[in-house]
Design a protein around this motif. Structure first.
Motif, mmCIF file in Angstrom:
data_model
loop_
_atom_site.group_PDB
_atom_site.id
_atom_site.type_symbol
_atom_site.label_atom_id
_atom_site.label_comp_id
_atom_site.label_asym_id
_atom_site.label_seq_id
_atom_site.Cartn_x
_atom_site.Cartn_y
_atom_site.Cartn_z
ATOM 1 N N LEU A 1 25.814 40.675 19.956
ATOM 2 C CA LEU A 1 26.923 39.395 20.161
ATOM 3 C C LEU A 1 28.068 40.951 20.131
ATOM 4 C CD1 LEU A 1 28.267 36.473 20.666
ATOM 5 C CD2 LEU A 1 28.412 36.348 17.869
ATOM 6 N N GLY A 2 27.860 41.496 18.931
ATOM 7 C CA GLY A 2 28.881 42.531 18.778
ATOM 8 C C GLY A 2 29.807 43.442 19.841
ATOM 9 N N ALA A 3 28.304 43.703 20.769
ATOM 10 C CA ALA A 3 28.048 44.786 21.908
ATOM 11 C C ALA A 3 28.715 43.958 22.692
ATOM 12 C CB ALA A 3 27.389 45.316 21.717
ATOM 13 N N ALA A 4 28.381 42.776 23.420
ATOM 14 C CA ALA A 4 28.631 42.178 24.236
ATOM 15 C C ALA A 4 30.013 41.338 24.316
ATOM 16 C CB ALA A 4 27.738 41.140 24.448
ATOM 17 N N ALA A 5 30.585 40.980 22.724
ATOM 18 C CA ALA A 5 32.003 41.107 22.742
ATOM 19 C C ALA A 5 32.910 41.664 23.224
ATOM 20 C CB ALA A 5 32.133 40.203 21.792
ATOM 21 N N ILE A 6 32.902 43.033 22.686
ATOM 22 C CA ILE A 6 33.627 44.061 23.016
ATOM 23 C C ILE A 6 32.999 44.889 24.148
ATOM 24 C CG2 ILE A 6 33.705 46.422 22.462
ATOM 25 C CD1 ILE A 6 32.760 46.057 19.521
ATOM 26 N N GLY A 7 32.631 45.110 24.752
ATOM 27 C CA GLY A 7 31.983 45.159 26.185
ATOM 28 C C GLY A 7 33.244 44.082 27.058
ATOM 29 N N SER A 8 32.674 42.811 27.173
ATOM 30 C CA SER A 8 33.274 42.044 27.594
ATOM 31 C C SER A 8 35.304 42.367 27.762
ATOM 32 C CB SER A 8 32.395 40.307 27.437
ATOM 33 O OG SER A 8 31.433 40.411 27.474
ATOM 34 N N GLY A 9 35.207 42.242 26.048
ATOM 35 C CA GLY A 9 36.973 42.082 26.360
ATOM 36 C C GLY A 9 37.469 43.291 26.936
ATOM 37 N N ILE A 10 36.993 44.765 26.770
ATOM 38 C CA ILE A 10 37.144 45.819 27.438
ATOM 39 C C ILE A 10 37.373 45.374 28.601
ATOM 40 C CG2 ILE A 10 36.812 48.035 27.537
ATOM 41 C CD1 ILE A 10 35.657 48.283 25.384
ATOM 42 N N TRP A 11 35.498 45.040 29.446
ATOM 43 C CA TRP A 11 35.938 44.687 30.946
ATOM 44 C C TRP A 11 37.115 43.883 31.285
ATOM 45 C CZ3 TRP A 11 35.580 40.846 34.517
ATOM 46 C CH2 TRP A 11 34.678 40.558 35.563
ATOM 47 N N THR A 12 37.224 42.717 30.491
ATOM 48 C CA THR A 12 37.748 41.792 31.004
ATOM 49 C C THR A 12 39.300 42.465 30.862
ATOM 50 O OG1 THR A 12 37.095 39.868 30.453
ATOM 51 C CG2 THR A 12 38.924 39.183 30.259
ATOM 52 N N MET A 13 40.020 43.398 29.872
ATOM 53 C CA MET A 13 41.331 43.895 29.694
ATOM 54 C C MET A 13 41.369 44.579 30.932
ATOM 55 S SD MET A 13 41.871 47.451 29.045
ATOM 56 C CE MET A 13 44.143 47.646 29.244
ATOM 57 N N HIS A 14 40.513 45.369 31.526
ATOM 58 C CA HIS A 14 40.394 46.606 33.040
ATOM 59 C C HIS A 14 40.882 45.438 33.322
ATOM 60 C CE1 HIS A 14 39.945 49.321 35.487
ATOM 61 N NE2 HIS A 14 39.534 48.782 35.570
ATOM 62 N N PHE A 15 40.394 44.341 33.844
ATOM 63 C CA PHE A 15 40.757 43.568 35.712
ATOM 64 C C PHE A 15 41.644 43.003 35.304
ATOM 65 C CE2 PHE A 15 36.325 44.987 35.967
ATOM 66 C CZ PHE A 15 36.803 45.835 37.392
ATOM 67 N N VAL A 16 42.279 42.359 34.323
ATOM 68 C CA VAL A 16 43.584 41.385 34.057
ATOM 69 C C VAL A 16 44.751 42.347 34.405
ATOM 70 C CG1 VAL A 16 44.787 40.697 32.552
ATOM 71 C CG2 VAL A 16 42.381 39.686 32.290
ATOM 72 N N ALA A 17 44.085 43.685 33.992
ATOM 73 C CA ALA A 17 46.000 44.846 34.023
ATOM 74 C C ALA A 17 45.833 44.736 35.467
ATOM 75 C CB ALA A 17 45.435 46.129 33.273
ATOM 76 N N MET A 18 44.646 44.908 35.918
ATOM 77 C CA MET A 18 44.578 45.717 37.713
ATOM 78 C C MET A 18 45.051 44.129 38.588
ATOM 79 S SD MET A 18 43.098 48.683 38.105
ATOM 80 C CE MET A 18 42.693 48.139 39.830
ATOM 81 N N MET A 19 45.137 42.818 38.132
ATOM 82 C CA MET A 19 45.808 42.449 39.135
ATOM 83 C C MET A 19 47.381 42.282 39.385
ATOM 84 S SD MET A 19 44.785 38.394 37.239
ATOM 85 C CE MET A 19 43.122 37.869 37.375
ATOM 86 N N GLY A 20 47.875 43.732 38.094
ATOM 87 C CA GLY A 20 49.474 43.334 39.122
ATOM 88 C C GLY A 20 49.369 45.093 39.575
ATOM 89 N N PHE A 21 47.629 45.956 40.051
ATOM 90 C CA PHE A 21 47.984 47.105 40.186
ATOM 91 C C PHE A 21 47.732 46.597 42.182
ATOM 92 C CE2 PHE A 21 45.081 50.083 42.609
ATOM 93 C CZ PHE A 21 45.833 51.002 42.526
ATOM 94 N N THR A 22 49.361 47.117 42.173
ATOM 95 C CA THR A 22 49.331 47.234 44.652
ATOM 96 C C THR A 22 49.491 48.086 45.147
ATOM 97 O OG1 THR A 22 51.024 46.821 44.098
ATOM 98 C CG2 THR A 22 49.976 44.771 43.911
ATOM 99 N N ILE A 23 49.108 48.408 46.435
ATOM 100 C CA ILE A 23 48.935 49.828 47.182
ATOM 101 C C ILE A 23 49.980 48.726 48.131
ATOM 102 C CG2 ILE A 23 48.021 51.367 48.183
ATOM 103 C CD1 ILE A 23 45.786 51.915 47.200
ATOM 104 N N GLN A 24 50.645 49.631 48.277
ATOM 105 C CA GLN A 24 51.711 49.846 49.536
ATOM 106 C C GLN A 24 51.274 50.056 50.937
ATOM 107 O OE1 GLN A 24 55.569 51.211 49.817
ATOM 108 N NE2 GLN A 24 56.681 49.720 51.347
ATOM 109 N N GLY A 25 51.182 48.001 51.510
ATOM 110 C CA GLY A 25 50.575 48.049 52.965
ATOM 111 C C GLY A 25 48.915 48.756 52.854
ATOM 112 N N ALA A 26 48.731 48.588 51.923
ATOM 113 C CA ALA A 26 47.008 48.760 51.932
ATOM 114 C C ALA A 26 46.388 47.283 50.902
ATOM 115 C CB ALA A 26 46.030 50.133 51.234
ATOM 116 N N PRO A 27 45.588 46.601 51.241
ATOM 117 C CA PRO A 27 45.356 44.635 50.806
ATOM 118 C C PRO A 27 43.729 45.716 50.087
ATOM 119 C CG PRO A 27 45.909 44.667 53.465
ATOM 120 C CD PRO A 27 46.256 45.585 53.164
ATOM 121 N N LEU A 28 43.893 45.271 49.018
ATOM 122 C CA LEU A 28 42.512 46.255 47.834
ATOM 123 C C LEU A 28 41.619 44.835 48.334
ATOM 124 C CD1 LEU A 28 44.886 47.436 44.860
ATOM 125 C CD2 LEU A 28 44.073 47.974 46.695
ATOM 126 N N HIS A 29 40.472 45.505 47.941
ATOM 127 C CA HIS A 29 39.387 44.702 47.989
ATOM 128 C C HIS A 29 37.922 45.081 46.688
ATOM 129 C CE1 HIS A 29 40.859 42.933 51.787
ATOM 130 N NE2 HIS A 29 39.825 44.379 52.229
#
Length: 292
Positions: A50-78
């Motif tokens: 449970l600890g491994a899943a919690a830390i791994g999920s927390g780090i992964w979620t942190m990464h992609f929450v931060a990526m919500m604000g990531f943009t490249i001008q003129g290039a839609p992201l997928h």
């Protein structure tokens, strides 16, 4: 052609939210790892998993929450779903290996170094595999020195977190350790993003390339729900994980699993100040004054 990157399209919202996700995952993972050191061998794997899943999920979620604000001008992201979820699985597995090493060998010496290194490499691998799942009309390149710095931050942060899990017992200390861990993980992420260079295949047309929040939100629902469920298990009903009442904690050397310490300490003779052990004489009825 060099692309124009904006990592903070929503201002401070995404960095703060990402930091909180890292703290939540770290707090749950540290709590589970700490409890695993205070229970028997039969119950320990459940807490460590449970600890491994919690830390791994927390780090992964942190990464992609931060990526919500990531943009490249003129290039839609997928975002490629298989690669994105593979980064989550990689984080959980490698963090799990490090946590199980510390959980069974103790948060000291070689075990701590090995577990922290594997966990840190898992965090860094998750980051760069997640970035490999970002698709647009171009490609990424990285500055080698900055990438190495981000990996070093991840290893140091993971080692410190596992060390805290083996020693921190009080609630306030656990909160402090999770806050430091969240700061270190966020620092690793943004250091890795600073190493990034974007090259476009063609000149950008118009503004385009808005934040990828609409794409990422559906992917984040599952890990977020798991973190909430893990939090409920840890805070409200820990017996669901272990399958029975936890053993009463015993005093033991910091970092050494309690299950490796005898449940009933050996009885030692009491000591008098400045003298040797007190010898307790047994009462013999045959030696009473009446029988002398």
């Amino acid at each position: 052609m060099q692309g124009t990157v904006d990592g903070f399209s929503y201002g401070a919202v995404t960095p703060v939210a990402a930091y909180l996700m890292a703290c939540l995952g770290g707090a749950l993972g540290l709590r589970c790892t700490t409890r695993s050191l205070l229970v028997t061998h039969a119950r320990r794997p459940a807490w460590l998993a449970l600890g491994a899943a919690a830390i791994g999920s927390g780090i992964w979620t942190m990464h992609f929450v931060a990526m919500m604000g990531f943009t490249i001008q003129g290039a839609p992201l997928h975002y490629d779903a298989p690669t994105t979820y593979a980064s989550l699985a990689l984080a959980v597995v490698m963090v799990g290996i490090g946590i199980f090493i510390v959980g069974y060998r103790g948060a000291t010496g070689t075990a701590l170094f090995t577990g922290g290194t594997i966990t840190g490499l898992g965090v860094a691998s998750m980051h760069y595999l997640g970035m490999a799942g970002v698709h647009f009309q171009g490609g990424f390149t990285y500055n080698t020195f900055t990438v190495a710095a981000s990996v070093a931050i991840a290893v140091v942060a993971a080692t410190a977190a596992l060390w805290a899990a083996g020693r921190v017992r009080g609630f306030l200390w656990s909160v402090g350790a999770s806050l430091v861990m969240g700061l270190a993980v966020s620092g690793m992420h943004y250091t890795g993003m600073a190493a990034l260079r974007v090259h476009l295949d063609a000149a950008p047309h118009g503004a385009g390339g808005g934040p990828g929040a609409s794409v990422l939100v559906p992917m984040l629902i599952g890990p977020l729900a798991f973190l909430l469920l893990a939090g409920a298990v840890v805070v409200l009903d820990p017996l669901m994980v272990t399958g029975g009442p936890a053993r009463t904690p015993v005093e033991h050397k910091a970092g050494v699993p309690a299950a490796d310490v005898p449940s009933h300490p050996e009885r030692r003779p009491a000591l008098r100040p400045g003298r040797g052990p007190v010898r307790r004489l047994r009462h013999h009825p045959s030696r009473t004054p009446q029988n002398r």
